[in-house]
Design an enzyme around this catalytic site. Structure first.
Site, short mmCIF file in Angstrom:
data_model
loop_
_atom_site.label_atom_id
_atom_site.label_comp_id
_atom_site.label_asym_id
_atom_site.label_seq_id
_atom_site.Cartn_x
_atom_site.Cartn_y
_atom_site.Cartn_z
N GLU A 1 1.57 -6.11 13.65
CA GLU A 1 0.42 -6.35 14.53
C GLU A 1 -0.07 -7.79 14.36
O GLU A 1 -0.53 -8.42 15.29
CB GLU A 1 -0.70 -5.36 14.16
CG GLU A 1 -1.90 -5.41 15.07
CD GLU A 1 -3.03 -4.48 14.59
OE1 GLU A 1 -2.90 -3.88 13.51
OE2 GLU A 1 -4.03 -4.40 15.31
N ARG B 1 0.82 -1.22 0.00
CA ARG B 1 0.00 0.00 0.00
C ARG B 1 0.85 1.26 0.00
O ARG B 1 0.42 2.31 -0.48
CB ARG B 1 -0.98 -0.04 1.17
CG ARG B 1 -2.11 -1.03 0.91
CD ARG B 1 -2.95 -1.27 2.13
NE ARG B 1 -2.49 -2.41 2.89
CZ ARG B 1 -2.55 -2.50 4.21
NH1 ARG B 1 -3.05 -1.52 4.92
NH2 ARG B 1 -2.11 -3.57 4.82
C1 PRP Z 1 0.56 -2.82 6.64
C2 PRP Z 1 0.61 -1.34 6.35
C3 PRP Z 1 1.95 -0.94 6.85
C4 PRP Z 1 2.16 -1.85 8.03
C5 PRP Z 1 1.88 -1.15 9.31
O1 PRP Z 1 1.18 -3.52 5.60
O2 PRP Z 1 0.43 -1.06 4.97
O3 PRP Z 1 2.97 -1.16 5.89
O4 PRP Z 1 1.25 -2.95 7.86
O5 PRP Z 1 2.07 -2.01 10.41
P1 PRP Z 1 3.23 -1.84 11.49
O6 PRP Z 1 3.30 -0.40 11.87
O7 PRP Z 1 2.77 -2.70 12.63
O8 PRP Z 1 4.49 -2.34 10.89
P2 PRP Z 1 1.17 -5.11 5.42
O9 PRP Z 1 2.42 -5.67 6.00
O10 PRP Z 1 -0.13 -5.65 5.95
O11 PRP Z 1 1.32 -5.31 3.86
P3 PRP Z 1 0.54 -4.85 2.51
O12 PRP Z 1 0.73 -3.37 2.36
O13 PRP Z 1 1.29 -5.60 1.48
O14 PRP Z 1 -0.89 -5.23 2.63
N1 HPA Z 2 -5.05 -1.34 8.64
C1 HPA Z 2 -4.11 -1.30 7.70
N2 HPA Z 2 -2.90 -1.70 7.89
C2 HPA Z 2 -2.58 -2.15 9.08
C3 HPA Z 2 -3.50 -2.21 10.11
C4 HPA Z 2 -4.79 -1.78 9.88
O1 HPA Z 2 -5.67 -1.80 10.75
N3 HPA Z 2 -2.87 -2.70 11.20
C5 HPA Z 2 -1.59 -2.94 10.81
N4 HPA Z 2 -1.42 -2.60 9.55
#
Ligand code: PRP
Ligand code: HPA
Length: 180
Positions: A104, A67
């Site tokens: 998380e 994202r």
């Molecule tokens: C999510 C979000 C951040 C991260 C935040 O990505 O887009 O990058 O988690 O979480 P944190 O502060 O606990 O590290 P995710 O790893 O779910 O991957 P994606 O963007 O590929 O869905």
């Molecule tokens: N939304 C999107 N990204 C995230 C979240 C959430 O609630 N928690 C950790 N990464």
């Protein structure tokens, strides 16, 4: 003029038990789907790095897969600078450096190319959500390790109850909308 925090809040969707039991996931898909709000978010993020004499100049934007790519590429384009991809492990060719961290809802490993930045380049790191801070800290330290001067971490949403800002320590954090 509508408040950017309110605009974001109105285009966030809470999804219970995603991707795991007990997590209330903040979904930014409605925000991305609203061209006016997506545009306002990108212009707001760009605003402190362009225009006025007090603006904080940057040379590149970095974003974390997946994202963070959406936000980061739009922001880099808005600012007229390049984009540095921070990817999930195994996707980038050539010499890379990696870091593993806790999320998380699990663990992840991200990497960047060793020559991703030129020495001293001022980099703005962006993502959609700051949760525990694991991703942002790992990305920040990877960029710093290959010679970038990371100036700020900017995010659309901060989940304050997960303590990411505190975990970031001295690294400056900017969030457009804070939850909890
Ligand atoms: C999510 C979000 C951040 C991260 C935040 O990505 O887009 O990058 O988690 O979480 P944190 O502060 O606990 O590290 P995710 O790893 O779910 O991957 P994606 O963007 O590929 O869905
Ligand atoms: N939304 C999107 N990204 C995230 C979240 C959430 O609630 N928690 C950790 N990464």
């Amino acid at each position: 003029e509508p408040d950017i925090s309110d605009l974001v809040a109105n285009r966030l969707r809470d999804v219970a038990d995603f991707p795991k039991q007990g997590v209330v996931f903040k979904d930014i898909t409605p925000l991305l789907g609203d061209g006016d709000v997506f545009g306002a978010v990108i212009r707001e993020l760009a605003s402190r790095h362009t225009g006025s004499s007090s603006a904080q100049p940057i040379d590149a934007v970095a974003g974390v897969e997946a994202r963070g790519f959406i936000i980061g590429a739009a922001l880099a384009h808005e600012l007229g600078v390049g984009f540095v991809p921070v990817r999930k492990v195994g996707k980038l060719p050539g010499d890379t450096v990696q870091r593993t961290y806790d999320l998380e809802y699990g663990t992840a490993t991200i990497e960047i190319q060793s020559d991703a930045v030129s020495p001293g380049q001022r980099v703005l790191l962006v993502d959609d959500v700051l949760a525990t801070g694991g991703t942002a800290i790992a990305a920040w330290d990877l960029l710093g390790g290959v010679g970038a001067e990371v100036v700020e971490f900017a995010t659309i949403v901060e989940l304050a109850f997960l303590g990411g800002r505190k975990a970031m320590g001295e690294r400056p954090v900017r969030a457009l909308h804070v939850v909890g």
